[in-house]
Design a protein around this motif. Sequence first.
Motif, PDB file in Angstrom:
ATOM      1  N   GLN A   1       0.828  -1.200   0.000  1.00  0.00           N
ATOM      2  CA  GLN A   1       0.000   0.000   0.000  1.00  0.00           C
ATOM      3  C   GLN A   1       0.869   1.259   0.000  1.00  0.00           C
ATOM      4  N   GLU A   2       0.436   2.261  -0.744  1.00  0.00           N
ATOM      5  CA  GLU A   2       1.125   3.559  -0.696  1.00  0.00           C
ATOM      6  C   GLU A   2       0.806   4.237   0.632  1.00  0.00           C
ATOM      7  N   LYS A   3       1.841   4.799   1.252  1.00  0.00           N
ATOM      8  CA  LYS A   3       1.654   5.480   2.529  1.00  0.00           C
ATOM      9  C   LYS A   3       2.738   6.540   2.688  1.00  0.00           C
ATOM     10  N   THR A   4       2.703   7.240   3.801  1.00  0.00           N
ATOM     11  CA  THR A   4       3.710   8.274   4.051  1.00  0.00           C
ATOM     12  C   THR A   4       5.099   7.638   4.129  1.00  0.00           C
ATOM     13  N   PRO A   5       6.059   8.128   3.357  1.00  0.00           N
ATOM     14  CA  PRO A   5       7.408   7.524   3.370  1.00  0.00           C
ATOM     15  C   PRO A   5       8.030   7.566   4.765  1.00  0.00           C
ATOM     16  N   GLN A   6       8.755   6.503   5.102  1.00  0.00           N
ATOM     17  CA  GLN A   6       9.435   6.432   6.395  1.00  0.00           C
ATOM     18  C   GLN A   6      10.865   6.947   6.323  1.00  0.00           C
ATOM     19  N   PHE A   7      11.353   7.200   5.129  1.00  0.00           N
ATOM     20  CA  PHE A   7      12.712   7.696   4.943  1.00  0.00           C
ATOM     21  C   PHE A   7      12.664   9.041   4.227  1.00  0.00           C
ATOM     22  N   THR A   8      13.602   9.887   4.539  1.00  0.00           N
ATOM     23  CA  THR A   8      13.736  11.138   3.809  1.00  0.00           C
ATOM     24  C   THR A   8      14.267  10.860   2.400  1.00  0.00           C
ATOM     25  N   GLN A   9      14.201  11.853   1.538  1.00  0.00           N
ATOM     26  CA  GLN A   9      14.705  11.662   0.182  1.00  0.00           C
ATOM     27  C   GLN A   9      16.202  11.410   0.190  1.00  0.00           C
ATOM     28  N   ALA A  10      16.917  12.053   1.098  1.00  0.00           N
ATOM     29  CA  ALA A  10      18.363  11.826   1.196  1.00  0.00           C
ATOM     30  C   ALA A  10      18.662  10.383   1.588  1.00  0.00           C
ATOM     31  N   GLN A  11      17.907   9.839   2.528  1.00  0.00           N
ATOM     32  CA  GLN A  11      18.107   8.449   2.931  1.00  0.00           C
ATOM     33  C   GLN A  11      17.709   7.490   1.801  1.00  0.00           C
ATOM     34  N   THR A  12      16.648   7.836   1.092  1.00  0.00           N
ATOM     35  CA  THR A  12      16.230   7.013  -0.051  1.00  0.00           C
ATOM     36  C   THR A  12      17.314   6.971  -1.109  1.00  0.00           C
ATOM     37  N   ASP A  13      17.963   8.113  -1.331  1.00  0.00           N
ATOM     38  CA  ASP A  13      19.053   8.170  -2.309  1.00  0.00           C
ATOM     39  C   ASP A  13      20.227   7.275  -1.885  1.00  0.00           C
ATOM     40  N   LEU A  14      20.491   7.226  -0.585  1.00  0.00           N
ATOM     41  CA  LEU A  14      21.576   6.372  -0.093  1.00  0.00           C
ATOM     42  C   LEU A  14      21.239   4.895  -0.292  1.00  0.00           C
ATOM     43  N   LEU A  15      19.999   4.515   0.011  1.00  0.00           N
ATOM     44  CA  LEU A  15      19.576   3.134  -0.208  1.00  0.00           C
ATOM     45  C   LEU A  15      19.662   2.780  -1.698  1.00  0.00           C
ATOM     46  N   ALA A  16      19.241   3.719  -2.537  1.00  0.00           N
ATOM     47  CA  ALA A  16      19.294   3.480  -3.983  1.00  0.00           C
ATOM     48  C   ALA A  16      20.732   3.333  -4.465  1.00  0.00           C
ATOM     49  N   ALA A  17      21.631   4.137  -3.910  1.00  0.00           N
ATOM     50  CA  ALA A  17      23.044   4.053  -4.299  1.00  0.00           C
ATOM     51  C   ALA A  17      23.630   2.697  -3.931  1.00  0.00           C
ATOM     52  N   TYR A  18      23.260   2.187  -2.757  1.00  0.00           N
ATOM     53  CA  TYR A  18      23.780   0.880  -2.336  1.00  0.00           C
ATOM     54  C   TYR A  18      23.260  -0.236  -3.238  1.00  0.00           C
ATOM     55  N   ILE A  19      21.957  -0.269  -3.501  1.00  0.00           N
ATOM     56  CA  ILE A  19      21.384  -1.319  -4.344  1.00  0.00           C
ATOM     57  C   ILE A  19      21.934  -1.224  -5.768  1.00  0.00           C
ATOM     58  N   ALA A  20      22.111  -0.006  -6.272  1.00  0.00           N
ATOM     59  CA  ALA A  20      22.655   0.160  -7.624  1.00  0.00           C
ATOM     60  C   ALA A  20      24.091  -0.314  -7.719  1.00  0.00           C
ATOM     61  N   SER A  21      24.817  -0.291  -6.590  1.00  0.00           N
ATOM     62  CA  SER A  21      26.219  -0.722  -6.613  1.00  0.00           C
ATOM     63  C   SER A  21      26.354  -2.243  -6.684  1.00  0.00           C
ATOM     64  N   LEU A  22      25.282  -2.975  -6.383  1.00  0.00           N
ATOM     65  CA  LEU A  22      25.358  -4.437  -6.366  1.00  0.00           C
ATOM     66  C   LEU A  22      25.330  -5.035  -7.762  1.00  0.00           C
ATOM     67  N   ALA A  23      24.587  -4.398  -8.668  1.00  0.00           N
ATOM     68  CA  ALA A  23      24.469  -4.905 -10.037  1.00  0.00           C
ATOM     69  C   ALA A  23      23.838  -3.815 -10.891  1.00  0.00           C
ATOM     70  N   PRO A  24      24.101  -3.809 -12.197  1.00  0.00           N
ATOM     71  CA  PRO A  24      23.494  -2.798 -13.067  1.00  0.00           C
ATOM     72  C   PRO A  24      21.973  -2.898 -13.076  1.00  0.00           C
ATOM     73  N   GLY A  25      21.318  -1.760 -13.147  1.00  0.00           N
ATOM     74  CA  GLY A  25      19.853  -1.722 -13.187  1.00  0.00           C
ATOM     75  C   GLY A  25      19.377  -0.339 -13.581  1.00  0.00           C
ATOM     76  N   PRO A  26      18.075  -0.168 -13.798  1.00  0.00           N
ATOM     77  CA  PRO A  26      17.534   1.135 -14.207  1.00  0.00           C
ATOM     78  C   PRO A  26      17.827   2.212 -13.174  1.00  0.00           C
ATOM     79  N   GLY A  27      18.229   3.362 -13.643  1.00  0.00           N
ATOM     80  CA  GLY A  27      18.529   4.481 -12.752  1.00  0.00           C
ATOM     81  C   GLY A  27      17.394   5.482 -12.689  1.00  0.00           C
ATOM     82  N   VAL A  28      17.489   6.417 -11.771  1.00  0.00           N
ATOM     83  CA  VAL A  28      16.501   7.486 -11.633  1.00  0.00           C
ATOM     84  C   VAL A  28      16.516   8.333 -12.899  1.00  0.00           C
TER      85      VAL A  28
END
Length: 275
Positions: free
Chosen positions: A118-145
Amino acid sequence: MAKLNQPTTSGRKSAQRKTGRRHPLATLALIAIGLGLTGGVYAVATSTSSASAETATASQQQIDDGQKLFEANCATCHGMNAVGTTVGPSLIGVGAAAVDFQVGTGRMPMASSGPQAQEKTPQFTQAQTDLLAAYIASLAPGPGVPAEQYTDGKGDAAAGAELFRINCAMCHNVAGAGGALTEGKYAPPLKGVTPVHIYEAMLTGPQNMPVFNDRNITPTQKADIITYLTFLEKNPSPGGFALGDLGPVAEGLFLWIFGLGSIVGLAVWITAKSN
């Protein structure tokens, strides 16, 4: 004797044939060169088609900080190395776009299990979301923002409307009002959704949505669809009360209840007046 030393015509032709014969490995060399050129052209074309959704390379510090966030908040379901568990899928290769969409819309972390997140109020700030995205993107190539040029709403709204009707309206309704699917699932309404998240949803195919990669719908066409949805949100229904943009069923029900009800009520009033 002088005539005997002169080469004959047939001898000259034989020598020419020997010197003009190709090496046995020449064919293999030509095939190897052809395959190399084909692979190079394909690689360039692939990188060009996906260049619209690439972001700048994250620093190692950002990746490390993202890993800490992931291990503290996401590893319970997705595993310590994001390889997945029995309760959460692998995130290897999903790319930064999937993380930004799922976490940025509050769908992840899930509050409880169900047919879909379900869509709901995000639990992470955009800065934290960017950090999570950077980590997952470092594991293997995938679609970027996606780049801003594809989400600014300055595309072709008419072309986007046609693309939306062909590819999206059967689930999301032609006006983007959403709709019910099977087994308790649904296509969410698209009003109020940020253009970046709309692009990322098309690119990654969350929940029951199919993946529309850059070969199915080009980045420019995605930008046109976003422009159409932006136009719908900024311009009210030209027919007046939209009835939730649910289409002819809602409109027919409204006419049946209120229109026919008004006629019946008027008939009763006229009869009562005459009596």
